[in-house]
Design a protein around this motif. Structure first.
Motif, PDB file in Angstrom:
ATOM      1  N   ASN A  46       0.640  -1.248   0.023  1.00  0.00           N
ATOM      2  CA  ASN A  46      -0.122  -0.037   0.183  1.00  0.00           C
ATOM      3  C   ASN A  46       0.862   1.215  -0.084  1.00  0.00           C
ATOM      4  O   ASN A  46       1.959   1.210   0.435  1.00  0.00           O
TER       5      ASN A  46
ATOM      6  N   SER B  45       0.972   3.961   1.775  1.00  0.00           N
ATOM      7  CA  SER B  45       0.945   4.193   3.057  1.00  0.00           C
ATOM      8  C   SER B  45       2.309   3.657   3.568  1.00  0.00           C
ATOM      9  O   SER B  45       2.990   4.177   4.168  1.00  0.00           O
ATOM     10  N   PHE B  46       2.161   2.454   3.116  1.00  0.00           N
ATOM     11  CA  PHE B  46       3.438   1.671   3.534  1.00  0.00           C
ATOM     12  C   PHE B  46       4.748   2.193   2.813  1.00  0.00           C
ATOM     13  O   PHE B  46       6.041   2.328   3.254  1.00  0.00           O
TER      14      PHE B  46
ATOM     15  N   GLN C 249      -2.361  -7.472   0.649  1.00  0.00           N
ATOM     16  CA  GLN C 249      -1.705  -5.822   0.742  1.00  0.00           C
ATOM     17  C   GLN C 249      -1.062  -5.591   2.060  1.00  0.00           C
ATOM     18  O   GLN C 249      -1.707  -6.175   3.098  1.00  0.00           O
TER      19      GLN C 249
ATOM     20  N   TYR D   2       0.344  -2.995   5.121  1.00  0.00           N
ATOM     21  CA  TYR D   2       0.029  -1.553   5.481  1.00  0.00           C
ATOM     22  C   TYR D   2       1.087  -1.487   6.533  1.00  0.00           C
ATOM     23  O   TYR D   2       1.766  -2.741   7.243  1.00  0.00           O
TER      24      TYR D   2
ATOM     25  N   GLY E 205      -1.276  -6.199   7.570  1.00  0.00           N
ATOM     26  CA  GLY E 205      -1.613  -6.301   6.196  1.00  0.00           C
ATOM     27  C   GLY E 205      -3.229  -6.988   6.101  1.00  0.00           C
ATOM     28  O   GLY E 205      -3.786  -7.308   6.943  1.00  0.00           O
TER      29      GLY E 205
ATOM     30  N   THR F 220      -3.685   7.624  10.947  1.00  0.00           N
ATOM     31  CA  THR F 220      -3.383   6.659   9.759  1.00  0.00           C
ATOM     32  C   THR F 220      -3.969   5.481  10.281  1.00  0.00           C
ATOM     33  O   THR F 220      -5.079   4.797   9.482  1.00  0.00           O
TER      34      THR F 220
ATOM     35  N   PHE G 179      -7.886   3.739   8.573  1.00  0.00           N
ATOM     36  CA  PHE G 179      -7.754   2.385   7.791  1.00  0.00           C
ATOM     37  C   PHE G 179      -8.704   1.348   8.623  1.00  0.00           C
ATOM     38  O   PHE G 179      -9.367   0.333   8.293  1.00  0.00           O
TER      39      PHE G 179
END
Length: 276
Positions: free
Chosen positions: A6, A8-9, A54, A56, A60, A177, A181
């Protein structure tokens, strides 16, 4: 299966590397990856197709085919896979890897990943675990509602904590953040649960009738069909007993009768429409 990082990651890894914390970022990356691989190993054991992972910063998401159609037990085991791997990593480094330079970081982050994901709130693993424990007495929709509500409350608490840190001059948006999510994930779970039974109502049930728990629902002829559908769960079978005004049994309906009636008479259809 593909692994997707992602945005953001990616930003998190870039900023960490720029600030000189690339080793910590590397630990977090592989810890999250191994956590998700724990889910995938269990999913593969049950021959469930894994579509995508995915990643993060805080964890994940392993996207699989709709495992809710298999019932509560399999989804429960898949949800436990990730926290179990994180726990094993923390224990292994605590007892056998203390001499390594990054061992404290590995132990700390994997312990946090293990504990945080066991919080009983969707979309976290703990929410999936508790939801599936509730399925023996509650519908899938009702159990999901309990856990998504917990997820929203958790996201608000995390957001308030981040605000308190900012007010104390500790500038960070990392918790904010995470809260964002979690809240989005809770909304997604809430939306998806409305379609799960409609999409999978007969999936694997016919072959597994002898393994499923039977629930009896007592209704009147004036009961809305939709209110019965909302009480269905993939992991059990509902037997619907229809009573008249005198308290006499008019007819016994199975789930297929209810679903056919729902599709035929729509959102405002009543049980009497099926009975007639």
């Amino acid at each position: 299966m593909r692994i997707k990082i992602n945005i953001s990651f990616i930003l998190f890894l870039f900023i960490s590397t720029y600030l000189g914390f690339w080793q910590n970022a590397l630990v977090i990356f592989f810890s999250v990856l191994l956590h998700e691989l724990g889910h995938i190993i269990i999913a593969k054991f049950f021959n469930i197709q894994v579509l995508e992972i995915q990643l993060y910063p805080f964890g994940g998401i392993a996207y699989t085919e709709n495992i809710s159609k298999y019932g509560g037990r399999i989804e429960l085991f898949v949800a436990l896979g990730g926290p179990f791997i994180s726990m094993l990593i923390a224990i292994a480094f605590y007892f056998f890897g203390k001499h390594l330079s990054l061992s404290s970081t590995i132990i700390k982050y994997n312990t946090a990943l293990f504990l945080f994901n066991l919080v009983p709130a969707l979309p976290l693993d703990g929410g999936s675990i508790v939801r599936n424990l509730l399925l023996s007495k509650h519908s899938y929709k009702c159990a999901t509602k309990f856990m998504t509500r917990s997820g929203k409350i958790l996201s608000i608490l995390i957001l308030l904590y981040n605000i308190s840190l900012i007010l104390n001059r500790q500038i960070t948006i990392s918790y904010m953040t995470v809260a964002f999510f979690i809240f989005l994930g809770a909304l997604r779970e809430e939306k998806n649960c409305s379609y799960i039974y409609l999409l999978n109502r007969n999936n694997k049930k016919v072959k597994r009738l002898h393994n499923l728990h039977v629930r009896q629902l007592n209704v009147s002829e004036e009961t809305y069909i939709r209110s019965i559908v909302e009480q269905f769960s993939p992991g059990n079978i509902c037997r619907v007993m229809v009573f008249n005004e005198k308290g006499e049994v008019v007819k016994e309906l199975c789930e297929a009768d209810i679903m056919d009636g729902f599709l035929k008479y729509g959102y405002y259809g009543k049980i009497k429409d099926i009975v007639k």
